[in-house]
Design an enzyme around this catalytic site. Structure first.
Site, PDB file in Angstrom:
ATOM      1  N   TYR A  73      27.711  -2.889 -17.196  1.00  0.00           N
ATOM      2  CA  TYR A  73      27.572  -4.494 -18.195  1.00  0.00           C
ATOM      3  C   TYR A  73      26.092  -4.935 -18.597  1.00  0.00           C
ATOM      4  O   TYR A  73      26.251  -5.709 -18.882  1.00  0.00           O
ATOM      5  CB  TYR A  73      28.012  -5.474 -17.025  1.00  0.00           C
ATOM      6  CG  TYR A  73      29.787  -5.298 -16.644  1.00  0.00           C
ATOM      7  CD1 TYR A  73      30.433  -3.694 -16.885  1.00  0.00           C
ATOM      8  CD2 TYR A  73      30.555  -6.394 -16.934  1.00  0.00           C
ATOM      9  CE1 TYR A  73      31.271  -3.342 -16.022  1.00  0.00           C
ATOM     10  CE2 TYR A  73      32.105  -6.178 -16.900  1.00  0.00           C
ATOM     11  CZ  TYR A  73      32.463  -5.116 -15.924  1.00  0.00           C
ATOM     12  OH  TYR A  73      33.304  -4.365 -16.056  1.00  0.00           O
TER      13      TYR A  73
ATOM     14  N   ASP B  89      34.312  -4.773 -10.681  1.00  0.00           N
ATOM     15  CA  ASP B  89      35.662  -4.971 -11.460  1.00  0.00           C
ATOM     16  C   ASP B  89      36.184  -5.193 -10.997  1.00  0.00           C
ATOM     17  O   ASP B  89      37.537  -5.197 -11.174  1.00  0.00           O
ATOM     18  CB  ASP B  89      35.168  -4.852 -12.820  1.00  0.00           C
ATOM     19  CG  ASP B  89      35.840  -5.664 -13.497  1.00  0.00           C
ATOM     20  OD1 ASP B  89      35.868  -6.743 -13.435  1.00  0.00           O
ATOM     21  OD2 ASP B  89      35.008  -5.919 -15.251  1.00  0.00           O
TER      22      ASP B  89
END
Ligand code: NAI
Length: 335
Positions: free
Chosen positions: A124, A228
């Site tokens: 990310y 996540d």
């Protein structure tokens, strides 16, 4: 004592669930001055950015924010506001507890795990480029500093919540250098916490083991993408995204938000389940040192959902967001 908190309502169901969360928190009697600020797709035209400076400034000033979900376009378009917020404020630790709520139909009745997700690096990092036409590279950044502070956060969390074990989740058999570094650092940190058991587990096997027997895990720590995915899995184990709270914690600020997104399919219908953001509000109250108020909120959620009479459609009921919120407030004021 009064507290200043930034409230970011967000997109989709965000305004509905954040209004509900603020009402429930106010009902505990803790005095909060809410500073309402915008972010997301809707503000892009007016501010030229999805994350206005005034919103960031407010969080930096109040140091605590409660945030509704914000939509992110898939593929092209602006960068995720959530990722930007976490990077700007260096909210490096994402704390995602998943605890069974009696009365909620789910695969298990005794889930009680905490997923600690590194929030600022990994895949990310937002570093993507076209190498040659038809070939794109996304960089997965793992640093010693990032791994060390998330490992400390995980072990400190284990101590704070009286937990017994920390599991480092990785894919170091394939990602030998990046997850190899992550594991080296977590092992080094683990030695500083001899009172907490330490183990390692490969991410794909972890997903399988969690589905088969979540009770074998306690606190799990991992990099961004794995966190996540695994934390959505643990949300599923307790009955779904409508129930899973989270906190993004940095050294200076903390932003509390639900795990779920803006749910465009049910936005504006008044049927969103606000529990996840309300329980994120309970985490916020704990962070502010208002433990009794946090417990009141958690108990009210357990009682109202446990009775099963006034619950939202995702939990098999027919109550609106407002009616469910009213039931929680009645419970809190009766406590
Ligand atoms: P989503 O979590 O918004 O929705 C997935 C499914 O769960 C939908 O069927 C939705 O109706 C249901 N759902 C989610 N929250 C619910 C609630 N509180 N009550 C009842 N049902 C609920 O995930 P999706 O559709 O993948 O993402 C929609 C948007 O949200 C995307 O733009 C995404 O980028 C964004 N998003 C934002 C997050 C944040 O702000 N932290 C986190 C995750 C996604």
């Amino acid at each position: 004592m009064a507290y200043d908190v930034t409230l970011i309502p967000g997109d989709g169901i965000g305004p509905e669930v954040s209004t509900a969360a603020a009402r429930v928190i106010d009902a505990t009697g803790v005095e909060i001055h809410w500073h309402i600020h915008e972010a997301g797709a809707e503000v892009l035209n007016r501010y030229g950015t999805t994350l206005p400076e005034s919103t960031l400034d407010s969080v930096l000033r109040t140091k605590v924010a409660l945030k509704g979900p914000i939509a992110t376009p898939i593929g092209k378009g602006f960068r995720s506001v959530n990722v930007s917020l976490r990077k700007h404020l260096d909210l490096y630790a994402n704390f995602r507890p998943a605890k069974s709520i009696p009365g909620v139909k789910s695969r298990y009745e005794n889930v009680d795990v905490i997923v600690i997700r590194e929030n600022t690096e990994g895949l990310y990092s937002g570093l993507e480029h076209i190498v040659v036409p038809g070939v794109v590279e996304s960089l997965r950044v793992i640093t010693e500093k990032g791994s060390e502070r998330i490992a400390h956060f995980a072990f400190e969390t284990a101590r704070k919540y009286g937990r017994k074990k920390v599991t480092a989740v990785h894919k170091a058999n394939i990602l030998k250098m990046s997850d190899g570094l992550f594991l080296d650092v977590v092992r080094m940190v683990a030695r500083q916490y001899p009172d907490i058991e330490y183990e390692e587990s490969i991410v794909d096997a972890t997903a399988m083991k969690l589905v088969l027997d979540p009770s074998r895990f306690d606190v799990l720590v991992m990099e961004n993408l794995f966190g996540d995915i695994i934390s959505d899995l643990t949300s599923g184990l307790i009955g779904g995204l409508g129930l899973a709270p989270s906190a993004n914690i940095g050294d200076n600020c903390a932003v509390f938000e639900a795990v779920h997104g803006s749910a465009p399919d049910i936005a504006g219908k008044g049927i969103a389940n606000p529990t996840a953001l309300i329980l994120s509000g309970a985490l916020m109250l704990r962070h502010l040192g208002e433990t009794q108020a946090a417990e009141k909120v958690e108990r009210a959620v357990q009682t109202v959902i446990g009775k099963g009479e006034v619950v939202t459609p995702d939990l098999g009921g027919s109550a609106t967001t407002d009616k469910y919120t009213d039931a929680l407030i009645r419970e809190i004021t009766a406590l």
